[in-house]
Design an enzyme around this catalytic site. Structure first.
Site, PDB file in Angstrom:
ATOM      1  N   GLU A 120      -7.041   3.121   3.980  1.00 18.31           N
ATOM      2  CA  GLU A 120      -6.289   1.894   3.762  1.00 18.31           C
ATOM      3  C   GLU A 120      -5.979   1.925   2.295  1.00 18.31           C
ATOM      4  OE1 GLU A 120      -6.263  -1.720   6.067  1.00 18.31           O
ATOM      5  OE2 GLU A 120      -7.530  -2.207   4.385  1.00 18.31           O
ATOM      6  N   TYR A 143       0.884  -2.808   0.584  1.00 19.33           N
ATOM      7  CA  TYR A 143       0.247  -1.621   1.142  1.00 19.33           C
ATOM      8  C   TYR A 143       0.707  -0.661   2.197  1.00 19.33           C
ATOM      9  CZ  TYR A 143      -2.963  -1.746   5.518  1.00 19.33           C
ATOM     10  OH  TYR A 143      -3.979  -1.351   6.944  1.00 19.33           O
TER      11      TYR A 143
END
Ligand code: GDP
Ligand code: MN
Length: 381
Positions: free
Chosen positions: A189, A101
């Site tokens: 993101e 991530y």
């Protein structure tokens, strides 16, 4: 403004972040066509809706190429968290060995940009933080100084990014940060950021742009998809605040309050407005003309009610716009006009002069109640 995954990936790719090959499809036939050209035997079909958790909601499917079109029918028309799936991103299937991530967002409290990274990904960041607090890195960057290399290294070290991928992820964080700044994002993101035998890829993408920056973010503004009709799209491009409605009385008023009040009066008289159209304060003659032009192109409109209360908007300017519109556009529709306020006499004089030379279906009224009644009478009802 939130970009769709496929749009975010387009931006990522342009700035050197690797993304899987793929294209957007709007129909099963298009799915087949795109799938055919992708490498491998299988492809991934990804619902393009502006919410997270599509995977869990069943909005993502890994399918054989030969079955892609058929399987896509289940996804098209599906609803995810109340949003209809109208387009699918058809992508090559990645051979995922590890999910990680990276993301960043504005941190108003600390007046900075907070960067987050984790060596686990695929679930949302709150879940990662709860389940793997030891595998998360966090760094607040002062936007004036910018992002320093040592900060990225500390971030990735805290996140537990394995050293074999460190170099790749380092580059991606740096690129993502420059995208964040360059596009005036509020949030971006990559979840998951995936390791495959051929390198590290952004398997998903989010990019939310500050709405207040859109006027200068031309490249992003182009991504904007209009949910509305062609007329609404055109109205927006001309700076006219126009919403299409069900009825048949076209309405032009100045100011949102005035427009709403006009619509209320039409309902009260038993009619139905065909639209909401607010020309705003200080409208130019050209804007008035463009508004008339727009409304006359809506085939459900049977009569137009122009209701102007001049404050900043000047009645004479509106009148000029109307005269201009009537002489240039072939007007078949009756128009009810109420002009009051700033430069009212001048406005009325321009209109009356026009009416003398062109006895047409223009009706000049004194009050808005009278105008609404007349409009309903003339074909609204
Ligand atoms: P989200 O659920 O809306 O965040 O959608 P994502 O794009 O993050 O996809 C959810 C999950 O689908 C990912 O975490 C992956 O596990 C899986 N996935 C997405 N693309 C691929 C792919 O190309 N190959 C494989 N094997 N899995 C994928
Ligand atoms: Mn995701």
């Amino acid at each position: 403004m939130k970009l769709y995954e496929h749009q975010a990936k387009q931006v990522f790719s342009k700035h050197g972040i690797r993304v899987p090959q793929g294209k957007v499809a709007h129909s099963p036939a298009e799915v087949a066509e795109i799938a055919e050209k992708l490498p491998g035997d299988e492809v991934v079909l990804k619902s393009q809706v502006l919410v997270g958790g599509r995977g869990k909601a069943g909005g993502i499917a890994i399918v054989k190429k030969s079955e892609a079109a058929e399987k896509s029918k289940d996804l098209f028309g599906m609803e995810i968290k109340g949003l209809k799936v109208e387009k699918l991103l058809v992508e090559e299937k990645l051979d995922i060995q590890k999910e990680m991530y990276v993301g960043m967002t504005l941190d108003r409290e600390n007046k900075g940009i907070v960067l987050l990274a984790s060596s686990v990904g695929g679930m949302d960041i709150e879940e990662i933080a709860a389940k793997h607090p030891d595998k998360i890195g966090r760094k607040t960057v002062n936007p004036v100084w910018g992002l320093w290399d040592y900060q990225v290294r500390e971030l990735l070290y805290d996140a537990g990014i394995p050293k074999e991928y460190f170099r790749d992820v380092f580059g991606i964080v740096k690129r993502l940060y420059s995208i964040f700044v360059r596009y005036e994002a509020e949030l971006t993101e990559i979840n998951p950021l995936v390791v495959t035998p051929t390198g590290v890829y952004a398997a998903d993408g989010r990019l939310n742009i500050d709405d207040n920056a859109l006027y200068r973010q031309k490249e992003v503004a182009e991504f904007k998809e209009y949910a509305g009709s062609e007329l609404e799209k055109e109205a927006e491009s001309k700076g006219i605040n126009y919403v299409k409605l069900e009825g048949n009385i076209g309405v032009i008023a100045n100011g949102a309050g005035m427009s709403m009040a006009t619509m209320d009066l039409i309902y009260l008289e038993g009619g139905k407005p065909a639209n909401f159209l607010d020309i705003g304060g200080g409208a130019s003659a050209d804007l008035v003309k463009a508004s008339i032009d727009l409304i006359t192109r809506d085939p459900s409109v049977k009569v137009i009610f122009v209701n102007i209360f001049g404050g900043i908007t000047r009645c004479d300017v509106v009148a000029e716009g109307l005269v201009k519109a009537f002489s240039e556009i072939e007007m078949q529709l009756p128009v009810v006009l109420r002009l009051a306020g700033t430069n009212e006499e001048e406005g009325r004089r321009i209109i009356e002069e026009y009416m003398e030379k062109n006895p047409n279906k223009l009706v000049l009224v004194k009050t808005m109640e009278e105008g609404a009644k007349k409009a309903v009478e003339l074909g609204g009802g």
